[in-house]
Design a protein around this motif. Structure first.
Motif, PDB file in Angstrom:
ATOM      1  N   THR A  97     -76.640 -13.689 -45.357  1.00 36.92           N
ATOM      2  CA  THR A  97     -76.670 -12.444 -44.573  1.00 36.92           C
ATOM      3  C   THR A  97     -77.422 -11.336 -45.297  1.00 36.92           C
ATOM      4  O   THR A  97     -78.221 -10.621 -44.706  1.00 36.92           O
ATOM      5  CB  THR A  97     -75.231 -11.955 -44.268  1.00 36.92           C
TER       6      THR A  97
ATOM      7  N   ASN B  42     -67.067  -4.290 -36.979  1.00 34.17           N
ATOM      8  CA  ASN B  42     -67.058  -5.608 -36.331  1.00 34.17           C
ATOM      9  C   ASN B  42     -66.328  -5.579 -34.996  1.00 34.17           C
ATOM     10  O   ASN B  42     -66.805  -6.128 -34.008  1.00 34.17           O
ATOM     11  CB  ASN B  42     -66.404  -6.650 -37.245  1.00 34.17           C
TER      12      ASN B  42
ATOM     13  N   HIS C 298     -69.844  -8.828 -34.394  1.00 35.39           N
ATOM     14  CA  HIS C 298     -70.183  -9.350 -35.724  1.00 35.39           C
ATOM     15  C   HIS C 298     -71.669  -9.231 -36.050  1.00 35.39           C
ATOM     16  O   HIS C 298     -72.051  -9.110 -37.198  1.00 35.39           O
ATOM     17  CB  HIS C 298     -69.708 -10.797 -35.870  1.00 35.39           C
ATOM     18  N   ARG C 299     -72.515  -9.266 -35.023  1.00 31.14           N
ATOM     19  CA  ARG C 299     -73.953  -9.111 -35.261  1.00 31.14           C
ATOM     20  C   ARG C 299     -74.194  -7.737 -35.886  1.00 31.14           C
ATOM     21  O   ARG C 299     -74.954  -7.598 -36.833  1.00 31.14           O
ATOM     22  CB  ARG C 299     -74.692  -9.249 -33.920  1.00 31.14           C
TER      23      ARG C 299
ATOM     24  N   ASP D  67     -73.041  -7.781 -39.449  1.00 35.47           N
ATOM     25  CA  ASP D  67     -74.027  -8.435 -40.311  1.00 35.47           C
ATOM     26  C   ASP D  67     -75.220  -7.518 -40.564  1.00 35.47           C
ATOM     27  O   ASP D  67     -75.751  -7.457 -41.675  1.00 35.47           O
ATOM     28  CB  ASP D  67     -74.509  -9.749 -39.683  1.00 35.47           C
TER      29      ASP D  67
END
Length: 163
Positions: free
Chosen positions: A21, A56, A61-62, A65
């Protein structure tokens, strides 16, 4: 032949030692490097993004990240790649060799660091400690961690903006 095998080995080593990541070194890489750190003065800093779970939960979650990747980029602007590790989740660890004052870590990072997640201010907390040659490194990491949590409790956090 031999060259292809060497290249593959190098690639596997990079994959094993880096987090996908953030492209930073991971905990495995840190464990490999610990012997180098044992016989030297060092400054250790633990840095963590505040309310990361909320990023998040709110944006997915994208976005989490992305935040980690942007944050890693900020760290790389201020410190050498070899000194930075993704420790876990939203925690990053700096190991800076030499007689470095913890305060200078704050100063180097804070000066111009702002990042902007959809107009929401995202903050981070830093805890830094100095370790001497014969100090127990694991204890030193724990002290840096405790210092970071102490900063979190005060809510006087260093700001980092995300757009």
């Amino acid at each position: 032949g031999r060259n292809k095998a060497n290249m593959l080995n190098d690639a596997l080593e990079i994959i094993a030692n880096h987090d996908s990541t953030t492209r930073l070194q991971n905990r495995y890489a840190l464990n490999q490097r610990i012997p180098d750190y044992l016989n030297t003065d060092i400054c250790i800093a633990m840095i963590d993004i505040n309310s990361f779970k909320e990023i998040n939960d709110t944006y997915g979650h994208r976005a989490g990240d992305d935040a980690l990747a942007v944050f890693a980029g900020l760290l790389l602007e201020c410190f050498d790649h070899d000194d930075i590790y993704r420790y876990g989740g939203d925690e990053f660890l700096l190991y800076i060799e030499g007689d470095v004052e913890p305060r200078s870590i704050y100063d180097r990072f804070i000066e111009e660091r702002s990042m902007t997640l959809r107009r929401n201010a995202v903050t981070y907390s830093i805890g830094a400690v100095k370790a001497k040659k014969d100090d127990n490194l694991y204890k030193a990491v724990n002290h840096a961690d405790e210092a970071m949590y102490a900063v979190k409790q005060t809510n006087k956090n260093n700001f980092c903006f995300f757009e």
